[in-house]
Design an enzyme around this catalytic site. Structure first.
Site, PDB file in Angstrom:
ATOM      1  N   ASN A 132     -18.146 -24.428   5.832  1.00  0.00           N
ATOM      2  CA  ASN A 132     -17.163 -25.423   4.942  1.00  0.00           C
ATOM      3  C   ASN A 132     -17.044 -26.409   5.989  1.00  0.00           C
ATOM      4  O   ASN A 132     -16.819 -26.305   7.379  1.00  0.00           O
ATOM      5  CB  ASN A 132     -15.852 -24.394   4.968  1.00  0.00           C
ATOM      6  CG  ASN A 132     -14.819 -25.398   3.997  1.00  0.00           C
ATOM      7  OD1 ASN A 132     -15.166 -26.273   3.368  1.00  0.00           O
ATOM      8  ND2 ASN A 132     -13.783 -24.813   4.173  1.00  0.00           N
ATOM      9  N   TRP A 133     -16.929 -27.660   5.607  1.00  0.00           N
ATOM     10  CA  TRP A 133     -16.836 -28.791   6.172  1.00  0.00           C
ATOM     11  C   TRP A 133     -18.049 -29.175   7.027  1.00  0.00           C
ATOM     12  O   TRP A 133     -17.818 -30.143   8.114  1.00  0.00           O
ATOM     13  CB  TRP A 133     -15.432 -28.977   7.158  1.00  0.00           C
ATOM     14  CG  TRP A 133     -14.402 -28.734   6.128  1.00  0.00           C
ATOM     15  CD1 TRP A 133     -13.389 -27.642   6.331  1.00  0.00           C
ATOM     16  CD2 TRP A 133     -13.509 -29.613   5.377  1.00  0.00           C
ATOM     17  NE1 TRP A 133     -12.586 -27.812   5.420  1.00  0.00           N
ATOM     18  CE2 TRP A 133     -12.572 -29.131   4.824  1.00  0.00           C
ATOM     19  CE3 TRP A 133     -13.969 -30.973   4.990  1.00  0.00           C
ATOM     20  CZ2 TRP A 133     -11.690 -29.738   3.680  1.00  0.00           C
ATOM     21  CZ3 TRP A 133     -13.265 -31.590   3.918  1.00  0.00           C
ATOM     22  CH2 TRP A 133     -11.828 -30.866   3.482  1.00  0.00           C
ATOM     23  N   HIS A 142     -15.506 -24.151  -6.556  1.00  0.00           N
ATOM     24  CA  HIS A 142     -14.119 -23.686  -5.914  1.00  0.00           C
ATOM     25  C   HIS A 142     -12.917 -24.219  -6.741  1.00  0.00           C
ATOM     26  O   HIS A 142     -11.992 -23.889  -6.422  1.00  0.00           O
ATOM     27  CB  HIS A 142     -14.131 -24.243  -4.495  1.00  0.00           C
ATOM     28  CG  HIS A 142     -13.789 -25.770  -4.127  1.00  0.00           C
ATOM     29  ND1 HIS A 142     -14.884 -26.490  -3.932  1.00  0.00           N
ATOM     30  CD2 HIS A 142     -12.704 -26.414  -3.936  1.00  0.00           C
ATOM     31  CE1 HIS A 142     -14.331 -28.006  -3.872  1.00  0.00           C
ATOM     32  NE2 HIS A 142     -13.161 -27.685  -3.729  1.00  0.00           N
ATOM     33  N   GLY A 186      -8.427 -33.284  -3.538  1.00  0.00           N
ATOM     34  CA  GLY A 186      -8.233 -33.798  -4.995  1.00  0.00           C
ATOM     35  C   GLY A 186      -9.595 -34.346  -5.415  1.00  0.00           C
ATOM     36  O   GLY A 186      -9.846 -34.281  -6.973  1.00  0.00           O
ATOM     37  N   ASN A 187     -10.351 -35.085  -4.609  1.00  0.00           N
ATOM     38  CA  ASN A 187     -11.690 -35.571  -5.093  1.00  0.00           C
ATOM     39  C   ASN A 187     -12.486 -34.277  -5.395  1.00  0.00           C
ATOM     40  O   ASN A 187     -13.687 -34.627  -6.142  1.00  0.00           O
ATOM     41  CB  ASN A 187     -12.326 -36.446  -4.025  1.00  0.00           C
ATOM     42  CG  ASN A 187     -11.928 -37.856  -4.246  1.00  0.00           C
ATOM     43  OD1 ASN A 187     -11.134 -38.388  -3.447  1.00  0.00           O
ATOM     44  ND2 ASN A 187     -11.947 -38.336  -5.456  1.00  0.00           N
ATOM     45  N   SER A 188     -12.314 -33.121  -5.004  1.00  0.00           N
ATOM     46  CA  SER A 188     -13.168 -31.974  -5.328  1.00  0.00           C
ATOM     47  C   SER A 188     -13.546 -31.976  -6.839  1.00  0.00           C
ATOM     48  O   SER A 188     -12.646 -31.938  -7.662  1.00  0.00           O
ATOM     49  CB  SER A 188     -12.747 -30.718  -4.862  1.00  0.00           C
ATOM     50  OG  SER A 188     -12.507 -30.680  -3.472  1.00  0.00           O
ATOM     51  N   ASP A 244     -22.071 -25.768  -5.231  1.00  0.00           N
ATOM     52  CA  ASP A 244     -20.641 -25.906  -5.861  1.00  0.00           C
ATOM     53  C   ASP A 244     -20.188 -26.517  -7.153  1.00  0.00           C
ATOM     54  O   ASP A 244     -19.948 -27.671  -7.300  1.00  0.00           O
ATOM     55  CB  ASP A 244     -19.808 -26.609  -4.628  1.00  0.00           C
ATOM     56  CG  ASP A 244     -18.355 -26.187  -4.563  1.00  0.00           C
ATOM     57  OD1 ASP A 244     -17.970 -25.736  -5.523  1.00  0.00           O
ATOM     58  OD2 ASP A 244     -17.743 -26.540  -3.553  1.00  0.00           O
TER      59      ASP A 244
END
Length: 717
Positions: free
Chosen positions: A207-208, A79, A652-654, A216
């Site tokens: 998602n979540w 993503h 942002g940690n993604s 991913d």
């Protein structure tokens, strides 16, 4: 400088296990907790940003990533690369659906315009230089201007080292400032992305959520000039050779194992005041959720029979869905919590502590009262201006930005507004170029009509007269009249053309003023009012900055008096978070929602052959044939797909590299669970779980997709 407030706050305190997004420099001070969790390395080794493993961790400017080969191969989330995949996808070659693999470097594709890889090289505290003696005496806009001038001077000096991007970031509510120096890699190329039925398996439904079965992951490659310098895209460029890269673990993790995530978390809000919590959850988030839901419905309707438009908006749709579900999840968690009551009680304790002494704590009292009044003013302004901001067409926003750029270009570079200097020109060029593959007139018209109807329905006294005059909005306009107005905008603009947008990048203010383009004319007409509004906002922001810093100074001192640690809220700078692989229930079957691992069995159970659960047939065949290869885990009787851990992460940690106790790569962080994402505001050690794609599944799927060239490059085969 005096010993930092952070060091003082940590000196005699302990933290909750697994809580905290720590600056690398802080890790030696929490060494006992790291060792107790299972870290085998010396925590001090993680403070060295130019050595292993920190030097391998990079930012994509919104996502995290890491080098995984000596040839600049970068692993991140699917993503996070979604925009680049969609940018290169066409109706004839739909790599978004089918996936992409470059079997050689010659086949790699340019990433979306503006894509960057940032490699952190140094971090230095610069608080005394940002808020020097003269700046400390200022308030309001004068304070904002002085801080900005000091920041620009520091950045300009830092960026004399060509090819680097420097940023001055605020910590603890602008109480402390640090300079971050990063190598800016501008030539980024897409190397590999699995089919969407892998990389986005489960889509918005999952998602979540947990259990999860999403692959991913994707890969970029960083390129530099033949001399090893940062350079724009060129066929002559060569793969960047990082000083260090991560090694893929030969053994996967099991329940209870130590893990840590190294990345760039975006924003958390754990130090916010009670009034900010109330405003966010009572107005801001509900408004955002409704706005995003409306936009998604409109985009779905307008792209239903237009594959090219669907691909153009695929990345935006994914982002809107992600944020909408995130914010709704926070709202649901907030409704079932006592967060606001606890925040109010904590703030009452702080206020009582401040007022209980005759020493210098008393100096905080004035700012504690001032901050509430200032925040109330900001909240009121946000509500008043929400519909006005939403009603501005996207092309008007483009014209406004480019006209501001033209105005700033008339000044010496060091006097230009931050964001409009020479260093920012590539951002503008990338923005106008990217619109070729993310803008469709029919979709934008529909979005404009929706927003303009809500704005125009307000009484005249609540509307902005300057905006109305510039765009032709009048009292009591019917929907048909508003639609005709919007049609006239697009009939009288050339900004849908790349050539026209690029011409404005170098246009003078005089050339803007002579334009007959409806959006350019509006941008020129609104310029003075825009600057007045900006000045008013900066006057308020300067007062808030000063009061907020004092509030944070008081809070740190108060928490220190209670023996509590204080780590800064996330602000898109490099952080380390640690924890353990852990479910929220025991068991090994996917039917148990809180088992620590999911397996390939869950994919076949969910696969429908269409929509969000359209797993590739090749993958399903391999699962049914139990072709597990070297990646089978006997205790699971399958290949692990995703796993839970107690890592403290946020947006942002993604793409963050998840490492084991020896700093070997064991997965990529990509999500959290819906009932715990409120941890951005309120950390809950019992509920908070991060979701990682297991590196064993990544390697298994890559073998299935024939990515042997990449597996060899990473040292796996």
């Amino acid at each position: 400088m005096k010993k930092s407030l952070l060091a003082l706050a940590l000196a005699s305190s302990a933290v909750f296990a697994n809580e905290g997004m720590w600056m690398p420099k802080q890790l030696p001070e929490i060494a006992p907790q790291l060792k107790a969790a299972g870290l085998e390395l010396d925590p001090a080794s993680l403070t060295k940003l130019t050595e292993f493993p920190m030097a391998a961790v990079v930012s994509l400017g919104g996502c995290s990533a890491s080098f995984v080969s000596p040839q600049g191969l970068v692993a991140t989330n699917h993503h996070c690369a979604y925009g680049s995949i969609a940018h290169n996808a066409t109706a004839e070659n739909d790599i978004l659906t089918n996936g992409f693999l470059a079997r050689s470097m010659d086949e790699e594709l340019q990433a979306r315009p503006g894509s960057r890889i940032f490699v952190t090289k140094a971090v230095q505290e610069v608080t005394d230089k940002v808020i020097d003696a003269s700046t400390a005496k200022l308030s309001g806009k004068k304070r904002v201007d002085a801080i900005e001038a000091n920041q620009k001077a520091l950045v300009a000096e830092c960026e004399k080292d060509e090819g680097h991007r420097c940023t001055v970031s605020a910590f603890y509510g602008s109480l402390e400032y640090y300079m971050i120096k990063q190598l800016e890699i501008k030539d980024v190329r897409l190397v590999h992305a699995p089919p969407s039925g892998v990389g986005k398996f489960g889509g918005d439904t999952d998602n979540w959520m947990w259990p999860r079965h999403t692959g991913d992951y994707s890969f970029y490659r960083a390129y530099v000039s033949p001399e090893g310098k940062s350079a724009d895209f060129s066929q002559d460029n060569v793969p960047y050779q990082p000083d260090f890269h991560l090694t893929i673990a030969k053994q996967g993790v099991k329940e209870g194992d130590f893990v840590m995530a190294l990345g760039y978390p975006g924003r958390t809000n754990r130090h916010r005041l009670p009034s900010e919590v109330a405003e966010t959850f009572e107005w801001s988030y509900p408004t955002v959720v409704q706005d995003y839901r409306d936009a998604l419905d409109i985009i779905a309707r307008e792209t239903a029979d237009n594959k090219d438009a669907e691909l153009k908006y695929a990345s935006r749709v994914a982002g809107l869905n992600n944020y909408m579900k995130n914010r709704q999840g926070m709202l649901d968690s907030f409704a079932d919590s006592d967060l606001l009551a606890r925040k109010q009680a904590e703030h009452a304790e702080l206020t009582a502590w401040v007022n209980s002494s005759r020493d210098n704590k008393k100096a905080y009292a004035k700012d504690l009262a001032a901050i509430e009044k200032l925040l109330a003013e900001r909240h009121s302004n946000d509500r008043k201006e929400h519909l006005l901001d939403a009603a501005a067409p996207r092309l008007l926003g483009t014209a406004r930005a480019l006209y501001r750029l033209a105005q700033e270009n008339t000044k010496p570079d060091n006097e230009r507004k931050a964001g409009f200097q020479e260093r920012d020109l590539p951002k503008f060029k990338s923005y106008v170029a990217a619109m070729e593959r993310n803008f469709d007139v029919s979709v934008e018209k529909a979005l404009d009509l929706h927003d303009l109807k809500k704005y125009a329905a307000q009484p005249k006294k609540l509307r902005d007269s300057h905006f109305d005059k510039a765009l032709g909005v009048k009292d009591n306009m019917s929907e048909a009249q508003l639609q005709a107005l919007i049609d006239s905008w697009y009939a009288n603009t050339s900004l849908t053309s790349l050539e026209s947008r690029e011409a404005l990048l170098t246009a003078t203010p005089e050339q803007f003023a002579q334009s007959d383009d409806v959006f350019v004319k509006a941008a020129v007409a609104l310029y003075k009012q825009d600057r007045k509004r900006e000045a008013d906002e900066e006057e308020l922001a300067g007062k808030i900055q000063q009061a907020y810093a004092s509030y944070m100074r008081a809070k740190i001192a108060f928490m220190h008096s209670q023996g509590k640690a204080v780590y800064p809220d996330a602000n898109s700078t490099l952080r380390v978070t640690f924890g353990n692989v852990k479910g929220r229930a025991h068991g090994t079957e996917d039917g148990n929602a809180w088992a620590p691992f999911t397996t390939l069995r869950g994919i076949t159970q969910k696969a429908t052959g269409e929509g969000e659960f359209n797993a590739p047939q090749k993958q399903l065949d391999a699962i049914n044939a139990k072709q597990y290869g070297a990646y089978k885990v006997d205790s699971l009787n399958s290949v692990p797909v995703n796993y839970l851990a107690t890592l403290d992460i946020t947006g942002g940690n993604s793409g963050s590299a998840v490492l084991n106790s020896k700093a070997e790569l064991v997965g990529l962080a990509f999500d959290g669970t819906l009932d715990s994402i409120i941890s951005d505001w309120d950390f809950n050690p019992a509920n908070t779980r991060s979701i990682q794609v297991d590196h064993r599944f990544m390697l298994w799927q890559m073998e299935l997709d024939g990515a042997d060239n990449l597996l060899k490059e990473m040292g796996v085969k």
